[in-house]
Write an enzyme that holds these catalytic residues in place. Structure first.
Site, PDB file in Angstrom:
ATOM      1  N   CYS A  43       1.217  -1.120  -0.012  1.00  0.00           N
ATOM      2  CA  CYS A  43       0.088  -0.042  -0.061  1.00  0.00           C
ATOM      3  C   CYS A  43       0.858   1.292   0.179  1.00  0.00           C
ATOM      4  O   CYS A  43       0.911   1.749  -0.370  1.00  0.00           O
ATOM      5  CB  CYS A  43      -1.168  -0.320   1.078  1.00  0.00           C
ATOM      6  SG  CYS A  43      -1.963   1.741   1.554  1.00  0.00           S
ATOM      7  N   HIS A 442     -25.226  23.090   2.360  1.00  0.00           N
ATOM      8  CA  HIS A 442     -25.564  23.977   1.053  1.00  0.00           C
ATOM      9  C   HIS A 442     -24.103  24.444   0.667  1.00  0.00           C
ATOM     10  O   HIS A 442     -24.803  25.758   1.696  1.00  0.00           O
ATOM     11  CB  HIS A 442     -26.545  24.360   0.486  1.00  0.00           C
ATOM     12  CG  HIS A 442     -26.729  25.068  -0.518  1.00  0.00           C
ATOM     13  ND1 HIS A 442     -27.134  23.709  -2.175  1.00  0.00           N
ATOM     14  CD2 HIS A 442     -26.653  26.589  -1.118  1.00  0.00           C
ATOM     15  CE1 HIS A 442     -27.418  25.090  -2.349  1.00  0.00           C
ATOM     16  NE2 HIS A 442     -27.100  26.321  -2.239  1.00  0.00           N
TER      17      HIS A 442
HETATM   18  P1  FAD Z   1       0.561  -5.844   1.928  1.00  0.00           P
HETATM   19  O1  FAD Z   1       0.453  -4.476   1.624  1.00  0.00           O
HETATM   20  O2  FAD Z   1       1.282  -6.256   0.589  1.00  0.00           O
HETATM   21  O3  FAD Z   1       2.346  -6.180   3.356  1.00  0.00           O
HETATM   22  C1  FAD Z   1       2.591  -6.698   2.910  1.00  0.00           C
HETATM   23  C2  FAD Z   1       3.607  -6.950   3.410  1.00  0.00           C
HETATM   24  O4  FAD Z   1       4.597  -8.352   3.960  1.00  0.00           O
HETATM   25  C3  FAD Z   1       4.303  -6.665   2.813  1.00  0.00           C
HETATM   26  O5  FAD Z   1       6.152  -5.484   2.644  1.00  0.00           O
HETATM   27  C4  FAD Z   1       6.283  -7.112   2.685  1.00  0.00           C
HETATM   28  O6  FAD Z   1       7.455  -7.222   1.544  1.00  0.00           O
HETATM   29  C5  FAD Z   1       5.878  -8.316   3.504  1.00  0.00           C
HETATM   30  N1  FAD Z   1       6.355  -9.644   4.000  1.00  0.00           N
HETATM   31  C6  FAD Z   1       6.138 -10.584   2.659  1.00  0.00           C
HETATM   32  N2  FAD Z   1       6.180 -12.283   2.544  1.00  0.00           N
HETATM   33  C7  FAD Z   1       7.332 -11.453   3.718  1.00  0.00           C
HETATM   34  C8  FAD Z   1       8.388 -12.354   4.458  1.00  0.00           C
HETATM   35  N3  FAD Z   1       8.312 -14.132   4.687  1.00  0.00           N
HETATM   36  N4  FAD Z   1       8.905 -12.170   5.964  1.00  0.00           N
HETATM   37  C9  FAD Z   1       8.930 -10.719   6.130  1.00  0.00           C
HETATM   38  N5  FAD Z   1       7.479  -9.917   5.256  1.00  0.00           N
HETATM   39  C10 FAD Z   1       7.511 -10.259   4.040  1.00  0.00           C
HETATM   40  N6  FAD Z   1      -6.258  -0.875  -1.809  1.00  0.00           N
HETATM   41  C11 FAD Z   1      -6.903   0.326  -1.273  1.00  0.00           C
HETATM   42  O7  FAD Z   1      -7.769  -0.020  -0.248  1.00  0.00           O
HETATM   43  N7  FAD Z   1      -7.584   1.220  -1.747  1.00  0.00           N
HETATM   44  C12 FAD Z   1      -6.552   2.054  -3.034  1.00  0.00           C
HETATM   45  O8  FAD Z   1      -6.283   3.501  -3.186  1.00  0.00           O
HETATM   46  C13 FAD Z   1      -5.179   0.580  -3.158  1.00  0.00           C
HETATM   47  N8  FAD Z   1      -4.311   1.101  -4.111  1.00  0.00           N
HETATM   48  C14 FAD Z   1      -3.520   0.233  -4.944  1.00  0.00           C
HETATM   49  C15 FAD Z   1      -2.594   0.534  -5.865  1.00  0.00           C
HETATM   50  C16 FAD Z   1      -1.853  -0.614  -6.343  1.00  0.00           C
HETATM   51  C17 FAD Z   1      -1.333   0.143  -7.498  1.00  0.00           C
HETATM   52  C18 FAD Z   1      -1.644  -1.822  -5.492  1.00  0.00           C
HETATM   53  C19 FAD Z   1      -1.345  -2.754  -6.241  1.00  0.00           C
HETATM   54  C20 FAD Z   1      -2.767  -1.722  -4.552  1.00  0.00           C
HETATM   55  C21 FAD Z   1      -3.692  -1.026  -4.050  1.00  0.00           C
HETATM   56  N9  FAD Z   1      -4.830  -1.259  -3.545  1.00  0.00           N
HETATM   57  C22 FAD Z   1      -5.239   0.400  -2.292  1.00  0.00           C
HETATM   58  C23 FAD Z   1      -4.508  -2.617  -2.452  1.00  0.00           C
HETATM   59  C24 FAD Z   1      -3.786  -2.449  -1.243  1.00  0.00           C
HETATM   60  O9  FAD Z   1      -2.318  -2.091  -1.333  1.00  0.00           O
HETATM   61  C25 FAD Z   1      -3.251  -4.017  -0.962  1.00  0.00           C
HETATM   62  O10 FAD Z   1      -4.969  -4.001  -0.021  1.00  0.00           O
HETATM   63  C26 FAD Z   1      -3.231  -4.514   0.557  1.00  0.00           C
HETATM   64  O11 FAD Z   1      -2.128  -3.024   0.613  1.00  0.00           O
HETATM   65  C27 FAD Z   1      -3.147  -5.451   1.715  1.00  0.00           C
HETATM   66  O12 FAD Z   1      -2.301  -5.195   3.202  1.00  0.00           O
HETATM   67  P2  FAD Z   1      -1.678  -6.612   3.306  1.00  0.00           P
HETATM   68  O13 FAD Z   1      -1.148  -6.047   4.722  1.00  0.00           O
HETATM   69  O14 FAD Z   1      -2.655  -7.404   3.649  1.00  0.00           O
HETATM   70  O15 FAD Z   1      -0.082  -6.897   2.708  1.00  0.00           O
END
Ligand code: FAD
Ligand code: NAI
Length: 463
Positions: A43, A442
């Site tokens: 994100c 408004h």
């Molecule tokens: P992530 O944000 O994917 O974080 C996971 C983290 O875990 C990463 O930093 C990774 O490096 C780390 N990791 C993985 N495996 C390991 C390991 N074994 N050891 C240590 N670290 C590890 N959502 C919205 O709500 N609004 C938006 O405007 C939006 N825009 C987006 C635009 C783009 C281009 C993309 C690709 C996605 C967008 N999203 C948006 C979706 C949003 O980014 C995700 O839903 C969100 O980031 C998910 O959060 P998360 O914590 O599950 O995982």
């Protein structure tokens, strides 16, 4: 002896970092493992934040290039400084990721830098060093789905990550996938001067969106100059001297055609990511779509190991991941964490924006539920006229008998902000009449929400 924590969270995206902060607030000794050089996950680093920075900058460019003159503002010799725009995006990302680092320090969350691997219940290794934890939370997020025959190099065939880093404006960008990423990033480069063709497998854009809104969205983007090839699939890509030659085929099969592009953006969805995490060895089960399987309390089948965010079922949205992070932290601290999956808004940050919450007409029909529809167009909203932003409408769906708001769909200016009012109303079990009888300032765009609520019972005032 290895260091021991109450909770170790693997991954510092919006799911993981918010969970870590909440767990620490609740007095749990908390560590968060992140292998990336900066905190904040997809994100903050390569997703929501950089894409919104580029959307804002490109919208400003579009405004000054095409719309300022209508306001009587004449700007000569407009020039794009893409290097500066990209640098600004980097500064925005940096401020946000550093912000999370600050919050970790403030809340005494330990950042374990490196790749986390689960060694079994209660044990995590980070780049070889072992740690113990009463609870382990997997928040490792998602990655872009690859398309066979279209090999990503992040230079000419890019995912969103490369698509945010382009150092020159493509002449012709082909976007594979008419979903959220395709339309947001397609908008960025289209506003900056690229011709954009979107190839979409289905017969409509942004699957899951209310069909009427989806069709209106397609019309507005077509008017802006987007080209769409719906019901079409890409079957192969060959690199040429000037870019890429794509082979396309009707989704149902048939005659092939070719399409040349200098940049191809592959945006056909994202999938759960857990490579190198040791799931198999730890015996953690996956669901039918290869996401980590959890129960209603985010527990995997292995006691003491939980999962949240993009790596489990549900919409892949940052705020959904955040809310799950808060809920599991509160549950582990003995409180009653909860996420209402019926009220998770979704927003596409294009111009106009598209926002929705709750049921669509299609889902209500499928459930056989009787409903009323209230609609109000932005052409009849004074503020939208003043802004020259009259494309779109607000649509509210309410239960035919009880008038409870079941869903809302907005295409229009600031739809992402407007939807919050309806989400709040739905959380409180509001009826459309509750929204209709609430005094709205408004002239604001929010009056269109009030008018749509009035329209549910056929008593809109300004149309
Ligand atoms: P992530 O944000 O994917 O974080 C996971 C983290 O875990 C990463 O930093 C990774 O490096 C780390 N990791 C993985 N495996 C390991 C390991 N074994 N050891 C240590 N670290 C590890 N959502 C919205 O709500 N609004 C938006 O405007 C939006 N825009 C987006 C635009 C783009 C281009 C993309 C690709 C996605 C967008 N999203 C948006 C979706 C949003 O980014 C995700 O839903 C969100 O980031 C998910 O959060 P998360 O914590 O599950 O995982
Ligand atoms: P998506 O699921 O939104 O859209 C993918 C599109 O590609 C769909 O329309 C699908 O029918 C189409 N498709 C699939 N296979 C295809 C093929 N072979 N050929 C042509 N079309 C094909 O996925 P996207 O855009 O990659 O985004 C991934 C996730 O990231 C989304 O689930 C979204 O939740 C999240 N995201 C959210 C944002 C937001 O909230 N504003 C912004 C960007 C991403």
């Amino acid at each position: 002896m290895s260091e021991s924590f109450d909770v170790i969270i693997i991954g510092s995206g919006p799911g993981g970092y918010v969970c870590a902060i909440r767990a620490a607030q609740l007095g749990l000794k908390t560590a968060c493992v992140e292998k990336r050089a900066t905190l904040g996950g997809t994100c903050l680093n390569v997703g929501c934040i950089p894409s919104k920075a580029m959307l804002q900058s490109s919208e400003n460019f579009e405004e000054v290039s095409h719309h300022f003159a209508d306001h009587g503002i004449v700007v000569d010799s407009i020039k794009l400084d893409l290097a500066r725009m990209q640098a600004r995006k980097g500064e925005v990302v940096n401020a946000n990721t550093k912000g999370v680092e600050f919050l970790f320090k403030k809340n005494k969350v330990t950042w374990l830098k490196g790749e986390g691997r689960i060694l079994g219940a209660g044990k995590v290794a980070v780049d070889g060093t072992e740690y113990e934890a009463k609870s382990i939370i997997i928040a490792t997020g998602s990655e872009s789905v690859p398309l066979p025959g279209v090999e990503v190099d992040e230079k000419v065939i890019v995912t969103s990550t490369g698509g945010l880093e382009l150092q020159s404006v493509p002449k012709h960008m082909v976007v594979i996938g008419g979903g959220v990423i395709g339309l947001e990033l397609g908008s960025v480069w289209h506003r900056l001067g690229a011709d954009v063709t979107v190839v979409e497998y289905l017969d409509h854009l942004v699957p899951g969106t209310d069909k009427e809104v989806g069709k209106a969205f397609e019309r507005v983007l077509t008017k802006q100059g987007f080209k769409f090839k719906l019901k079409t699939k890409v079957t192969g890509a060959t690199k040429t001297e000037t870019g890429v030659k794509l082979t396309l085929e009707p989704a149902a099969g048939g005659e092939t055609e070719t399409l040349d592009a200098d940049i191809v953006l592959v945006a056909i969805g994202r999938r759960a990511f857990y490579e190198g995490l040791g799931l198999q060895e730890a015996g953690i089960e996956l669901d039918d779509r290869k996401r980590i399987k959890v129960d209603g309390h985010y527990a995997t089948n292995v006691p003491g190991i939980y999962a949240i965010g993009d790596v489990i079922a549900g919409p892949m949205l940052a705020h959904k991941a955040e809310d799950e992070g808060v809920a599991i932290a509160e549950m582990l601290a003995g409180q009653a964490g909860h996420v209402n999956y019926n009220v998770i808004p979704g927003v596409v940050y294009t111009w106009p924006e598209v926002a929705s919450v709750g049921a669509t007409e299609e889902t209500l029909k499928a459930e056989g539920r009787e409903y009323s529809v209230g609609k109000f167009p932005f052409t009849a909203n004074g503020r939208a006229r003043a802004m020259a932003a009259t494309d779109g409408f607000v649509k509210i769906l309410a239960d035919k008998k009880t008038d409870e708001v079941l869903g809302a769909h907005i295409i229009g200016p600031d739809a992402g902000t407007l939807i919050a009012e309806i989400a709040t109303a739905m959380e409180f079990g509001a009826s459309s009449e509750d929204i209709a009888r609430t005094c709205h300032a408004h002239p604001t765009l929010s009056e269109a929400v009030k008018e749509a609520a009035l329209a549910v019972e056929g008593r809109a005032l300004h149309i």
